[in-house]
Design an enzyme around this catalytic site. Structure first.
Site, mmCIF file in Angstrom:
data_model
loop_
_atom_site.group_PDB
_atom_site.id
_atom_site.type_symbol
_atom_site.label_atom_id
_atom_site.label_comp_id
_atom_site.label_asym_id
_atom_site.label_seq_id
_atom_site.Cartn_x
_atom_site.Cartn_y
_atom_site.Cartn_z
ATOM 1 N N ALA A 100 0.917 -1.377 0.146
ATOM 2 C CA ALA A 100 0.072 -0.015 0.005
ATOM 3 C C ALA A 100 0.803 1.359 -0.131
ATOM 4 C CB ALA A 100 -1.007 0.208 1.126
ATOM 5 N N CYS A 101 0.279 2.124 -0.623
ATOM 6 C CA CYS A 101 0.999 3.555 -0.564
ATOM 7 C C CYS A 101 0.141 4.360 0.410
ATOM 8 C CB CYS A 101 1.224 4.397 -1.843
ATOM 9 S SG CYS A 101 -0.340 4.613 -2.769
ATOM 10 N N ILE A 102 -0.080 5.591 0.138
ATOM 11 C CA ILE A 102 -0.674 6.535 1.353
ATOM 12 C C ILE A 102 -2.304 6.160 1.310
ATOM 13 C CG2 ILE A 102 -1.078 8.897 2.008
ATOM 14 C CD1 ILE A 102 1.586 9.535 0.956
#
Length: 532
Positions: A476-478
């Site tokens: 996951a990123c942000i």
């Protein structure tokens, strides 16, 4: 650019979360173990060396100092992990290693150039014919980081390392290598390339930074000698430099050397604003402290005690109702730290990168505070910052006749109102993404995972991705789940994701899937990886 600044601001949230308690520890511990304060108020029996309170408060000060003394390292790791799209653990480790290498490389080049602790001391420069101010400015270019002799580049060094490592991680985390070198492929290549690049950058810094540092010092010296107008720019300039921690390279020159003024106190010639104040504090014949000496720090009381706490209230009031409980603790603790101790980093970094306009206004208002209090002849002293502790010890208890402290109280409420309404108006009118605002509410601390996941079933998410056997990698990123799958055709369509699974959108390309979940993405990633 705005989105990148938001991501950068988010990357600061983990180190920022520890700053309020560290600030309180440092502020309270340092204030009540200050030898001048203990001697002035005859508290040696309670707070002097050898007492239980002295050991407790000294430990508190040491703990807080350890955090603030290593902000550059914390930001290097925070930025690298926050901006890395994949392999955040490798990014964080690489940033920590690279930070050490960065300053080791600087130190090595300095050694080749003949600079070491002995040849960069004030005494050495004095022996070379420099005057006291020149010697202090030259010596102040150099210092220590993690025990390594280096240049005083402060938090800026950590930001440089963090940004470079994040970039290198995102580019090389899946690097392919020849068969013979396959062990060093992929994520293992990240620390290798990071160390190589950072070594080169570190080798360049010693040829550039001393000139930048001296230029800043000379610039600041001009402001300190041009009356209230100059003091306005001094306060403004120091607040801007605070972003990178570079104010630490400047204010000591005004606090402890003749650049901050000279005054005869009790028959001795004292140099430096803070030195003059404490000399006058110890002299019972002094009836009024010198505002010329305190002009380099008194101006901070208004924004630190009144302005920033009011700004925190404005950000809380402007947050979305559903997020107020989440951001309330963060903002309250940061505001309390600023009010009690005058340490502002915890609250400033909550809005600096997501709403830089607010920081610019804050810097202007702080400059005005410096100018106004200097013009009103206010002369309240400080230990190291400007919270209620120092205001009480070196303002209230000294009396208004000596300090003119009453103006800080008179102007405190107007300052708070200006900060509150300015911040609240700009946040709402310009829709600035301060903590707790927007669908993703990027710059908020996470609540408990069960609260975040109350409307989403992990097993249903996995099924929508084609089942456990279809998952290759889950990250996951942000704001997005980033999943690599074996068969993209098994992944459910947008309608299922946005209706039943509460996602805001989905993108598919090749074997990659991105599902937009906002702040919940990181929690979902962790939960999926636990059960897959």
């Amino acid at each position: 650019m705005f989105e990148k600044l938001q991501r950068l601001g988010k990357s600061f949230m983990i180190p920022i979360a520890i700053l309020p308690i560290a600030g309180i520890f440092l502020g309270v511990g340092a204030a009540f173990t200050n030898p001048v304060m203990v001697e002035t108020y005859n508290l040696g029996a309670i707070l002097g060396p050898g007492t239980i309170l002295y050991y407790i408060l000294s430990a508190m000060a040491a703990i807080g100092s350890a955090v603030f003394g290593n902000l550059a390292l914390l930001f290097a790791v925070g930025i690298a992990t926050g901006l890395a799209v994949q392999e955040k653990g490798a990014a964080g480790l690489s940033a920590a290693i690279s930070f050490v290498i960065f300053h080791t490389s600087i130190s090595t080049i300095l050694g080749f150039l003949g600079y070491n602790p002995e040849t960069t001391s004030v005494d050495y420069f004095l022996s070379q014919g420099k005057n006291a101010i020149e010697a202090a400015k030259l010596s102040n270019v150099y210092g220590y980081e993690l025990g390594i002799f280096t240049v005083r580049i402060g938090v800026l060094g950590g930001i440089i390392v963090g940004l470079l490592v994040a970039y290198l991680t995102n580019r090389y985390y899946d690097k392919k290598m020849p068969e013979a070198l396959s062990f060093f492929a992929g994520v293992r290549f990240v620390p290798i390339v990071s160390v190589l690049i950072i070594s080169i950058v570190g080798a360049i810094v010693p040829f550039i930074w001393p000139y930048i540092h001296l230029g800043i010092s000379t610039f600041s010296e001009f402001f300190g000698r041009t009356g209230p107008v100059g003091i306005f720019f001094y306060g403004f300039f120091m607040r801007i430099l605070n972003i990178f921690g570079l104010h630490h390279a400047i204010y000591p020159l005004f606090w402890f050397t003749s650049l901050g003024g000279e005054l005869e106190v009790a028959g001795k010639l004292i140099q430096g604003g803070q030195n003059i104040f404490f000399a006058q504090l110890a002299d019972p014949t002094v009836t009024k402290f010198s505002a010329e000496a305190t002009k380099y720090f008194t101006g901070g009381f208004l924004p630190m005690m009144f302005g920033l706490p009011a700004a925190a209230l404005a950000m809380y009031r402007a947050a979305d109702d559903k997020n107020k409980k989440i951001v309330g603790g963060l903002l309250f603790s940061a505001a309390l730290t600023s009010f009690l101790t005058g340490i502002t980093e915890p609250i400033e970094f909550t809005f600096l990168f997501v709403a830089p306009l607010l920081y610019g206004i804050h810097a202007v208002l702080e400059g005005l505070s410096y100018a106004v209090l200097y013009a009103l002849d206010v002369s309240v002293g400080v230990t190291f910052s400007r919270g209620i502790i120092d205001f009480t010890l070196f303002g209230l208890l000294q009396g208004n006749a000596k300090t003119n402290y009453i103006w800080i109280l008179i102007l405190g409420i107007p300052t708070a109102l200006i900060y509150y309404f300015t911040f609240k108006t700009l946040i709402t009118k310009l829709n600035l993404k301060t903590p707790g605002r927007g669908e993703d509410a990027e710059n908020k601390l996470y609540t408990k995972k069960d609260t975040l996941l109350k409307d989403v079933n992990i097993e249903e998410v996995i099924d929508a991705l084609g089942g456990r056997d279809n998952l290759v990698e889950v990250d996951a990123c942000i704001t997005r789940l980033r999943i690599t799958v074996k068969d993209i055709s098994k992944v459910a369509d947008k309608e299922l994701w946005t209706s039943k699974l509460k996602a805001k959108g989905i993108f598919k390309k090749g074997s990659g899937v991105q599902v937009i979940y906002g702040a919940m993405a990181e929690v979902l990633k962790n939960e999926i990886n636990k059960v897959r």
